[in-house]
Design an enzyme around this catalytic site. Structure first.
Site, PDB file in Angstrom:
ATOM      1  CG  ASP A 145      -2.259   0.648   0.995  1.00 42.47           C
ATOM      2  OD1 ASP A 145      -2.224   1.864   0.750  1.00 42.47           O
ATOM      3  OD2 ASP A 145      -3.322   0.006   1.057  1.00 42.47           O
ATOM      4  CG  HIS A 200      -5.090   3.990   0.471  1.00 44.19           C
ATOM      5  ND1 HIS A 200      -4.639   2.705   0.295  1.00 44.19           N
ATOM      6  CD2 HIS A 200      -6.256   4.080  -0.196  1.00 44.19           C
ATOM      7  CE1 HIS A 200      -5.501   2.036  -0.451  1.00 44.19           C
ATOM      8  NE2 HIS A 200      -6.496   2.850  -0.767  1.00 44.19           N
ATOM      9  CB  SER A 522      -9.105   0.964  -0.815  1.00 40.75           C
ATOM     10  OG  SER A 522      -8.265   1.106  -1.914  1.00 40.75           O
TER      11      SER A 522
END
Ligand SMILES: *[C@@H]1O[C@H](CO)[C@@H](O)[C@H](O)[C@H]1NC(C)=O
Ligand SMILES: *[C@@H]1O[C@H](CO)[C@@H](O)[C@H](O)[C@H]1NC(C)=O
Ligand SMILES: *[C@@H]1O[C@H](CO)[C@@H](O)[C@H](O)[C@H]1NC(C)=O
Ligand SMILES: *[C@@H]1O[C@H](CO)[C@@H](O)[C@H](O)[C@H]1NC(C)=O
Ligand SMILES: *[C@@H]1O[C@H](CO)[C@@H](O)[C@H](O)[C@H]1NC(C)=O
Ligand SMILES: *[C@@H]1O[C@H](CO)[C@@H](O)[C@H](O)[C@H]1NC(C)=O
Ligand SMILES: *[C@@H]1O[C@H](CO)[C@@H](O)[C@H](O)[C@H]1NC(C)=O
Ligand SMILES: *[C@@H]1O[C@H](CO)[C@@H](O)[C@H](O)[C@H]1NC(C)=O
Length: 735
Positions: A145, A200, A522
């Site tokens: 990620d 994220h 996600s």
């Protein structure tokens, strides 16, 4: 020389959180060299083979240069073989012809694509859930990620012992980055350290395996205990993405390392707008080698819905996850001057104390250079600041978010194109569905001094959940047309989880937080990764396919509301993940590397290519190849070319008993969406005498008159009275 005959594909593979920008190709450098990935399959088992010198000599040979400085970008050498290098077009052609080269493909950029979500899925907090703490603590989740926030409470190692002995990774997170006994590994492929500046990677890692952290909220919104699926497990962070996206060459390095480091499971919330053929897709290649090493990869389906054919993780060795709403929804009320309340969506933490302010529709504040209709949309440069200043701006599009502040608006009400998702905005804002927006406009137009108040976001109990998010990518699968994708759905709308204090909450937002609310596939992907890890704690020896099967065959049916493919298996696959049922599936559909190779033969990959990929003798021949329909997959799918004639399709499958030794399962077929299929199962009863015993059966599906847009479906359920082993059967045409 071997060329693949696999289906061509669209380009671009995605961090899959909703607000991030779209893909861009990597720019070529001045000598018209471009970064290409040269994929060379498995590492030869010869002891004298040294991948790096082989890569170097290949590069010297094709470039004719003795110094390859500036050419080599990466070596893949730990879990599979290959390199990334700057090549001209003619060099690319030459290297593609070389022995041992499977594929050469341009480096592309992909994009990045909780408090109550685990309760919603039935995995309750604390003692209410049966856990296997020792094994859970020995389980390592690899997160590929945008990095991670090592200081987050979600990754504190309070109560953790040293890393499991099998761990072979490192903590190389760069300056000012410290691992601990929870966050045991960090690697960076972006030249900036493993620290997450986006938020994220921190969010996805904490959803999969973060600690339980009480009293967590986004400025009071969603207050509760945030936790991951397997809070006792360890995390290794592989940073392959930054603000510009995720390079395919970096992703492949992350897989190369994660596999060799000894992670148990990989979660990757990255992809593109459509699928690539397997041999030119870093994620398909990396996950293939992960599978071959006993590691399941869970991937996001993509955020390019609701259009069809947009699902981006399409290989059968990947568990692909769509995103659904949970029963907790966020609403932001707009109270009008006339007392009427409109219910919009946003995550609004700004408290305007219920006070009403004048409102102005963009259309009535047009600057001299713009038509009223562009001003209604709040196009840039279209608003006259003096008419907006100090007021609540109303816009018929989300474009107002970009201009509101510059024209002095104090808040924003906009028409929302994604009315099923609440987003964070840099100012008080609420998005109204079209009908409510229209009623707001008529109020404004019929009132002399219209006014409104935007309230702070409230949580509501949403009875219509779960439903697949409008953004979630849909099937059918454009590469392996007889494999249903996505496989499963999980919570991916309005998920509260850990965030990076350096991350931007929304464009132009100056606030910084440790926990934030994000939506996207996600967010659903790490939920399923957490479930997969949870299942693995009960069965540490299970292969990736057994875990995948357990998760798919125990999924809840999703209510098929809505129209078009949004309400079909192309949106949600086998259904909604159920962690508790997945940990006791009864029977599983098993697949190993050999089956996947035989499946690739059936997809017309050549023996030569497959030999390099698997480093084993592979002969594709008609009796060895598996038609994709007969791959022992937990769902059954057939694309037919003729829509209106009668058809018969068959699927061969084998089940392995992982429940009680002596058990008898009866088959049952229930109707799915557009249930015009006749399904016959032989034998219709399967009796098992031992654990791990296998039994085969055949499913024959007949019918006629397929719709050219909508798939026909049914469900096969094998039941022993306790376990219900459920598989979707999907037949479609027209794509
Ligand atoms: C290290 O990182 C933390 C968290 O971002 C920051 O607060 C601190 O100032 C940094 N220290 C140094 C020496 O850069
Ligand atoms: C982003 O990562 C790439 C490697 O994938 C690197 O080349 C680039 O410099 C990074 N960009 C920024 C802004 O950090
Ligand atoms: C969150 O809830 C806890 C207990 O339920 C409470 O003590 C705390 O004040 C709440 N925090 C916020 C920010 O609302
Ligand atoms: C409730 O869920 C449905 C679909 O499941 C969604 O369309 C709707 O926007 C949600 N409502 C709220 C207020 O979150
Ligand atoms: C499915 O949705 C329909 C329409 O919203 C509703 O009437 C029905 O009760 C729902 N069924 C389930 C099982 O939730
Ligand atoms: C493989 O090739 C055969 C013969 O050319 C063709 O009939 C078949 O449709 C191909 N299969 C795939 C999956 O492309
Ligand atoms: C298709 O099947 C139906 C029902 O089984 C039958 O009545 C019809 O004659 C068949 N049509 C063709 C073209 O075979
Ligand atoms: C599928 O199963 C049937 C009946 O069990 C068997 O006759 C047939 O050979 C199988 N086909 C394949 C390709 O395995």
């Amino acid at each position: 020389m071997a060329k693949l005959r696999a289906a061509p594909s669209g380009l671009l593979s995605c961090l899959l959180v909703l607000f991030l920008s779209s893909a861009s190709a990597i720019t070529e450098d001045s000598q018209e060299k471009q970064v290409y990935i040269v994929y060379m399959g498995s590492l030869p088992s010869r002891v004298d083979y040294t991948p790096m010198s082989h890569h170097m000599s290949i590069l010297q040979e094709i470039t004719g240069e003795s110094s390859i400085e500036g050419r080599l970008v990466r070596n893949y050498k730990r879990s599979f073989n290959g390199f990334a290098a700057r090549l001209t077009e003619s060099e690319r052609e030459r290297v593609a012809e070389m022995d041992g080269v499977v594929s050469v493909f341009p480096n592309k950029k992909l994009q990045l694509q909780t408090t109550s979500s685990w309760d919603f899925m039935g995995l309750k907090e604390g003692k209410k859930t049966n856990r296997n703490p020792t094994v859970e603590s020995d389980t390592i989740i690899g997160v590929i990620d945008s990095g991670i926030t090592p200081e987050s409470q979600s990754f504190s190692d309070k109560g953790f012992g040293p890393p499991p002995e099998k761990w072979k990774g490192v903590c190389s997170g760069g300056e000012n980055f410290t691992c601990n006994n929870k966050l045991i590994g960090a690697r960076d492929y972006t030249n900036s350290g493993t620290r997450d500046t986006e938020g994220h990677g921190t969010h996805t890692a904490s959803t999969a395996a973060g600690n339980a952290v009480a009293d967590t909220s986004f400025f009071g919104i969603g207050n509760g205990t945030v936790r991951g699926g397997v809070p006792a497990s360890r995390i290794a962070a592989y940073k392959a993405c930054n603000a510009t996206g995720c390079g395919m060459e970096a992703l492949l390095s992350a897989f190369d390392d994660a596999i060799a480091d000894g992670v148990d499971l990989i979660t990757i919330s990255i992809g593109g707008e459509s699928a690539h053929s397997f041999e030119t897709d870093s994620i398909a290649i990396g996950t293939f080698h992960a599978m071959a090493n006993g590691i399941l990869t869970v991937s996001s389906a993509g955020n390019s819905g609701p259009e069809d054919s947009t699902v981006c993780a399409v290989a059968p060795w990947i568990l692909t996850v769509a995103a659904t709403t949970t029963n907790r929804g966020f609403v932001t009320k707009v109270v009008l001057g006339n007392g009427k309340t409109l219910v919009g969506k946003s995550v609004n933490a700004f408290d305007m104390k219920g006070q009403k302010y004048p409102i102005v529709y963009g259309k009535s504040a047009a600057s001299s250079v713009c038509e009223a209709e562009n001003a209604a949309l709040c196009e840039p440069e279209c608003l006259e600041a003096s008419l907006v200043k100090g007021k609540i701006l109303v816009c018929a599009s989300t474009k107002g978010l970009k201009v509101a502040e510059s024209v002095g608006a104090i808040a924003l009400i906009f028409k929302s194109l994604k009315p099923d998702v609440a987003f964070i905005h840099p100012l008080p804002a609420s998005g109204l569905p079209e009908k409510d927006f229209d009623s707001l406009v008529s109020y404004i137009e019929s009132t002399e001094s219209p006014s409104a108040a935007i309230l702070k976001t409230e949580e509501i109990f949403n009875r219509t959940s779960p439903l697949v998010g409008s953004f979630s990518s849909r099937g059918p699968n454009t590469i392996a047309v007889d494999i249903l994708k996505p496989d499963i759905t999980a919570p991916g709308v309005e998920i509260l989880a850990a965030f990076s204090p350096d991350g931007e909450l929304s464009q132009g937002d100056t606030r910084h937080v440790k926990y934030s609310v994000l939506s996207g596939t996600s967010m659903s992907c790490p939920h399923v990764a957490g479930v997969a890890a949870y299942v693995k704690t009960f069965y540490p020896k299970w292969s990736p396919s057994m875990i995948q099967s357990a998760i798919m065959t125990t999924a809840w049916p999703v209510n098929a509301t809505g129209t078009g493919i949004a309400s079909t298996e192309f949106a949600f696959g086998a259904g909604h993940v159920d962690p508790i049922a997945a940990s006791n599936p009864g029977l599983v559909y098993e697949l190993d590397k050999t089956d996947h190779i035989a499946f690739l033969c059936g997809m017309n990959y050549t023996s030569k290519i497959l030999r390099i990929i698997s480093d084993e003798t592979v002969t594709c021949s008609e009796d060895k190849e598996i038609s994709p329909r007969n791959l022992n997959y937990p769902s059954m799918t057939a694309r037919l070319s003729v829509p209106h004639s009668n058809f018969t399709v068959t699927f061969n499958r084998t089940l392995t008993n992982v429940g009680p030794s002596s058990s008898t399962y009866k088959s049952k077929v229930v109707a799915g969406h557009r249930s015009n299929l006749n399904v016959n199962v032989t034998p219709s009863v399967l009796s098992f005498k031992e654990v791990n015993e296998k039994q085969s059966f055949r499913v024959t599906v007949t019918g006629s008159d397929l719709d050219s847009k909508l798939p026909s479906s049914a469900y096969l359920i094998w039941s022993d009275g306790t376990h219900n082993v459920r598989s979707p059967i999907v037949v479609y045409t027209g794509y």
